[in-house]
Write an enzyme that holds these catalytic residues in place. Structure first.
Site, PDB file in Angstrom:
ATOM      1  N   TYR A  38      19.866  10.751 -22.584  1.00  0.00           N
ATOM      2  CA  TYR A  38      20.241  11.783 -21.617  1.00  0.00           C
ATOM      3  C   TYR A  38      19.012  12.173 -20.793  1.00  0.00           C
ATOM      4  O   TYR A  38      19.058  12.232 -19.567  1.00  0.00           O
ATOM      5  CB  TYR A  38      20.819  13.007 -22.345  1.00  0.00           C
ATOM      6  CG  TYR A  38      21.260  14.096 -21.407  1.00  0.00           C
ATOM      7  CD1 TYR A  38      22.566  14.135 -20.908  1.00  0.00           C
ATOM      8  CD2 TYR A  38      20.366  15.083 -20.973  1.00  0.00           C
ATOM      9  CE1 TYR A  38      22.969  15.125 -20.020  1.00  0.00           C
ATOM     10  CE2 TYR A  38      20.751  16.072 -20.079  1.00  0.00           C
ATOM     11  CZ  TYR A  38      22.060  16.092 -19.615  1.00  0.00           C
ATOM     12  OH  TYR A  38      22.453  17.054 -18.728  1.00  0.00           O
ATOM     13  N   SER A  84      38.252  46.185 -22.187  1.00  0.00           N
ATOM     14  CA  SER A  84      37.697  46.073 -23.543  1.00  0.00           C
ATOM     15  C   SER A  84      38.862  45.836 -24.502  1.00  0.00           C
ATOM     16  O   SER A  84      39.999  45.677 -24.063  1.00  0.00           O
ATOM     17  CB  SER A  84      36.904  47.321 -23.892  1.00  0.00           C
ATOM     18  OG  SER A  84      37.713  48.433 -23.665  1.00  0.00           O
ATOM     19  N   LYS A 118      35.643  36.325 -32.602  1.00  0.00           N
ATOM     20  CA  LYS A 118      35.007  37.235 -31.643  1.00  0.00           C
ATOM     21  C   LYS A 118      33.499  37.044 -31.750  1.00  0.00           C
ATOM     22  O   LYS A 118      32.900  37.340 -32.783  1.00  0.00           O
ATOM     23  CB  LYS A 118      35.382  38.679 -31.965  1.00  0.00           C
ATOM     24  CG  LYS A 118      34.934  39.641 -30.917  1.00  0.00           C
ATOM     25  CD  LYS A 118      35.602  40.977 -31.072  1.00  0.00           C
ATOM     26  CE  LYS A 118      35.308  41.887 -29.899  1.00  0.00           C
ATOM     27  NZ  LYS A 118      33.945  41.846 -29.411  1.00  0.00           N
ATOM     28  N   ARG A 139      29.647  42.339 -17.409  1.00  0.00           N
ATOM     29  CA  ARG A 139      30.851  43.168 -17.445  1.00  0.00           C
ATOM     30  C   ARG A 139      30.545  44.563 -16.884  1.00  0.00           C
ATOM     31  O   ARG A 139      31.378  45.175 -16.223  1.00  0.00           O
ATOM     32  CB  ARG A 139      31.343  43.263 -18.888  1.00  0.00           C
ATOM     33  CG  ARG A 139      32.501  44.164 -19.079  1.00  0.00           C
ATOM     34  CD  ARG A 139      32.974  44.181 -20.516  1.00  0.00           C
ATOM     35  NE  ARG A 139      34.058  45.112 -20.636  1.00  0.00           N
ATOM     36  CZ  ARG A 139      33.913  46.414 -20.811  1.00  0.00           C
ATOM     37  NH1 ARG A 139      32.715  46.931 -20.896  1.00  0.00           N
ATOM     38  NH2 ARG A 139      34.969  47.203 -20.899  1.00  0.00           N
ATOM     39  N   LYS A 317      38.392  43.352 -36.792  1.00  0.00           N
ATOM     40  CA  LYS A 317      36.955  43.287 -37.080  1.00  0.00           C
ATOM     41  C   LYS A 317      36.677  42.933 -38.543  1.00  0.00           C
ATOM     42  O   LYS A 317      37.418  43.344 -39.430  1.00  0.00           O
ATOM     43  CB  LYS A 317      36.305  44.644 -36.772  1.00  0.00           C
ATOM     44  CG  LYS A 317      36.275  44.989 -35.299  1.00  0.00           C
ATOM     45  CD  LYS A 317      35.459  44.006 -34.550  1.00  0.00           C
ATOM     46  CE  LYS A 317      34.633  44.466 -33.419  1.00  0.00           C
ATOM     47  NZ  LYS A 317      33.885  45.640 -33.392  1.00  0.00           N
TER      48      LYS A 317
HETATM   49  N1  5U1 Z   1      37.249  35.999 -27.959  1.00  0.00           N
HETATM   50  C1  5U1 Z   1      37.437  37.047 -27.148  1.00  0.00           C
HETATM   51  N2  5U1 Z   1      36.541  38.007 -26.985  1.00  0.00           N
HETATM   52  N3  5U1 Z   1      37.083  38.875 -26.102  1.00  0.00           N
HETATM   53  C2  5U1 Z   1      36.576  40.023 -25.577  1.00  0.00           C
HETATM   54  N4  5U1 Z   1      38.532  37.274 -26.393  1.00  0.00           N
HETATM   55  C3  5U1 Z   1      38.322  38.425 -25.726  1.00  0.00           C
HETATM   56  N5  5U1 Z   1      39.096  39.086 -24.852  1.00  0.00           N
HETATM   57  C4  5U1 Z   1      38.634  40.216 -24.297  1.00  0.00           C
HETATM   58  C5  5U1 Z   1      37.365  40.716 -24.668  1.00  0.00           C
HETATM   59  C6  5U1 Z   1      36.846  41.983 -24.108  1.00  0.00           C
HETATM   60  O1  5U1 Z   1      39.357  40.907 -23.411  1.00  0.00           O
HETATM   61  C7  5U1 Z   1      40.639  40.442 -22.968  1.00  0.00           C
HETATM   62  C8  5U1 Z   1      41.691  40.608 -23.996  1.00  0.00           C
HETATM   63  C9  5U1 Z   1      40.997  41.259 -21.772  1.00  0.00           C
END
Ligand code: 5U1
Length: 679
Positions: A38, A84, A118, A139, A317
């Protein structure tokens, strides 16, 4: 300067190939070329672009190196707010979430969800127009964030250009920028060396790296990206399933979670949660829960939002791995080698589902570097079975003059002097085996699973035995009597007899385990194994000089010195000799690697069931001494299965794979056949 057609074509071809390999590596996790190959393609493209700068384009794979510092970040307004997520902390809350959603949608059927971990990172928005990355933003507060395009362009897993046939006119992709655990550790090491800032967790590392005004520094940070959703989009008809939308993102070149799944019901979600929770420690990245999203997009729209979070998604969580609590005091614990480890005494707090009142502070250098003071509010981290540690103080909450912990000048256990070896971070008690703490740790180590594996001889029992003066060294273990043991706290006759049986059984061991059990500084299992293979007995080690020790695989000057130092202590030799007198033994007849013919080199054996007159460990040691590999499971690569009595399922597996099966007689022949002078 005019550009030859062949150059234009080569540049286009190189870009196409590099983009394809980026995709294979970052999105499909299926690289087809080595890193060196690469790099070769990449350097060739760089060279051509230097020669023909008029051919450099913004979306070239070379254009990720960062640019001159900006003075500030511009504000970006999110056309579709970045929401959120609501949280759940227990199964009942998940069931409640699902029930409310079904009621709102007036659905009696089970709802399907799209599930993914998450990530512990920073949420970003990526805007692509006509397939090109034109803007990236944080964000922020959900309505507006900061324009961090220059920084985001340096992240290799974020495509600068989308791929495939169905490229939308405009699409905004949302996801998490994060750092893998090993990458963060490596970054922190280099930060430490250069006197830079150390990051407490991946989120801080990602946020800190994305908020640098000099994107050339961001380019040096090992950031990565995972998409989790779509904001605005134009000019493409997206599937009406969350899960299929994510697959679409993958098709156009964006990384999505490898653990993403579509699940049919809330009960499947609960199972997924447990599965990911138990895999959490093995993942390369930190996660703090799992996210479930209603799969049906039409129903997502119908469910709508409440304040800043959608009703159709939830983060379930995991128990927190990081919490804050008060540092009440710092004590110093003395280890097997005399090293003093500072231990934080904490106001008890639940972390990772367990109450914690002690945590390690590693060593004095760490305390000074992190500026941890007695009385501070501190962040505690407990990941899996790892000992809880103090991550950092919360300095903003320090409202008084607080004292730094002090290394004591004398051992808190035996009163001997505490000294720091030059050039090392550790402080040690010089008491050696005079120090009760070191004796206790030496015995715990001797009894541990990878050493002599003495079942029933736990830490508390060792402490009692030393404190009551019943034993002083590991050799005394074999003099313990039933009467002595029965007189101990919480020791019934049966447990006492079991312990004596376990001690008796521990006498038959392997040389490698025995060497490891002695607890010589920096002699771990692998080094012990190499020493056993090389010297084939313990007595040659008594007088081996530094030079011959260094001939052993992996033994460098420091380890050689530690071994020499250990055997130079008369009391250590005396203990080893007493252990041998007490009947500790291993299979003999093995002349050591330098004399032993390596007749089984290149062969792999699996041992199953019980063999006559020796343990599986001992049999394995005999095979290894002859150059064989010993594996725990049968595969097509196994040379033969050595099947003793009751070999269990391994026998069936070997038969199914057509692997040769050797019984006790065959094993004896295999070993004897390779003894010197047996021909
Ligand atoms: N994996 C994941 N993290 N996360 C954070 N999905 C996800 N979706 C989010 C957020 C804030 O928000 C949408 C459901 C709008």
């Amino acid at each position: 300067m005019s550009v030859p057609k062949s150059i234009t074509a080569e540049i286009a071809q190189l870009r196409k190939e590099l983009e394809q390999h980026n995709y294979l590596y970052h999105v499909l996790d299926a690289p087809q070329i080595t890193d060196q190959d690469y790099d070769r393609l990449f350097r060739r493209l760089q060279q051509l672009e230097q020669e023909y700068p008029q051919l450099v384009s913004q979306d070239s794979p070379t254009q990720r190196v960062g640019s001159a510092p900006a003075s500030h970040f511009e504000t970006v307004t999110h056309e579709v707010a970045m929401l959120s997520l609501d949280n759940a902390f227990a199964d009942e809350e998940m069931l409640d979430f699902d029930r409310k959603l079904r009621e709102r949608l007036e659905q009696e059927v089970e709802l399907a969800y799209c599930a993914e971990p998450k990530l512990d990172g920073l949420a970003v928005s990526l805007l692509y127009e006509a397939g090109e990355l034109v803007r990236a933003a944080t964000r922020g507060d959900g309505r507006s964030g900061e324009n961090i395009t220059a920084n985001v362009r340096t992240i290799n897993s974020i495509p600068l250009k989308l791929r495939g046939d169905v490229i939308p006119r405009r699409i905004e992709v949302r996801g998490e920028v994060y750092m893998e655990v090993a990458a963060l550790a490596a970054l922190n090491r280099t930060q430490l060396e250069s006197g830079g800032k150390v990051f407490a967790n991946p989120r801080n590392a990602a946020a800190g790296s994305l908020r640098l005004l000099d994107s050339r520094i961001t380019a040096s940070r090992p950031l990565t990206f995972c998409s989790y959703g779509i904001g605005q989009n134009e000019g493409v008809e997206l599937p009406l399933s969350q899960y299929r939308q994510m697959l679409y993102l993958r098709d156009i070149g964006l990384p999505i979670s490898r653990l993403i799944e579509r699940l049919d019901s809330v009960s499947a979600c609960l199972k997924y949660y447990r599965r990911i929770l138990s895999a959490r420690e093995k993942l390369a990245f930190d996660i703090d829960g799992v996210v479930f999203k209603l799969d049906n997009i039409a129903w997502q729209r119908e469910a709508g939002f409440v304040s800043r979070a959608p009703r159709w998604a939830i983060a379930y969580k995991f128990p927190a791995q990081e919490v804050t609590t008060r540092l009440l005091d710092v004590d110093f614990q003395v280890g097997r080698t005399g090293a003093l480890t500072p231990v934080a005494r904490l106001e008890p707090v639940a972390v990772g589902g367990v109450m914690v009142s002690n945590a390690t502070l590693h060593n004095m250098d760490e305390i000074l570097r992190k500026d941890i003071r007695i009385g501070d509010l501190v962040i505690i981290r407990r990941a899996g079975d790892v000992i809880p540690e103090v991550v950092a103080p919360v300095v903003q909450q320090r409202d008084a003059e607080l004292e730094l912990p002090q290394m004591p000048s004398h051992c808190p256990v035996c009163g001997s002097e505490v000294l720091q070896q030059s050039g090392q971070a550790v402080f040690r008690c010089v008491g050696g085996l005079f120090c009760a703490a070191q004796r206790k740790e030496a015995i715990k180590h001797y009894a541990s699973r990878k050493a002599l594996d003495i079942e029933g001889l736990g830490d508390k029992l060792v402490e009692q035995l030393i404190d009551l003066g019943l034993i002083d060294s590991v050799a005394d273990l074999y003099d313990l009597t039933l009467e002595q043991l029965c007189g101990l706290e919480r020791m019934a006759l049966k447990s006492a007899q079991n312990l004596l049986d376990a001690l008796d059984k521990s006498r038959a061991t392997t040389l490698a385990r025995f060497i490891y059990a002695l607890g010589i500084r920096e002699v771990g299992e692998a080094t012990a194994e190499a020493l056993a293979k090389y010297f084939a007995d313990i007595t040659p080690l008594f007088d081996a000089d530094i030079e011959s020790l260094q001939r052993v695989e992996d033994v460098g000057p420091v380890v050689a010195d530690n071994i020499r130092h250990f055997f130079d202590q008369a009391e250590n030799r005396a203990i080893v000799e007493r252990l041998l007198q007490k009947g500790v033994n291993w299979p003999r007849g093995d002349a050591g690697q330098h004399q032993q013919a390596q007749t089984l080199a290149g062969k792999t054996y699996v041992i199953s069931g019980s063999l006559e007159g020796m343990s599986r460990d001992q049999a394995g040691a005999l095979l290894k001494a002859r150059g064989a590999r010993v594996s725990g499971s049968v595969s097509a690569k196994t040379t033969a299965l050595i099947a003793g009595d009751s070999p269990g399922s391994k026998l069936a597996k070997a038969e199914a794979l057509g692997v040769e099966i050797i019984d006790q007689t065959g094993f004896n022949r295999l070993i004897e056949g390779s003894l010197p002078g047996d021909e």
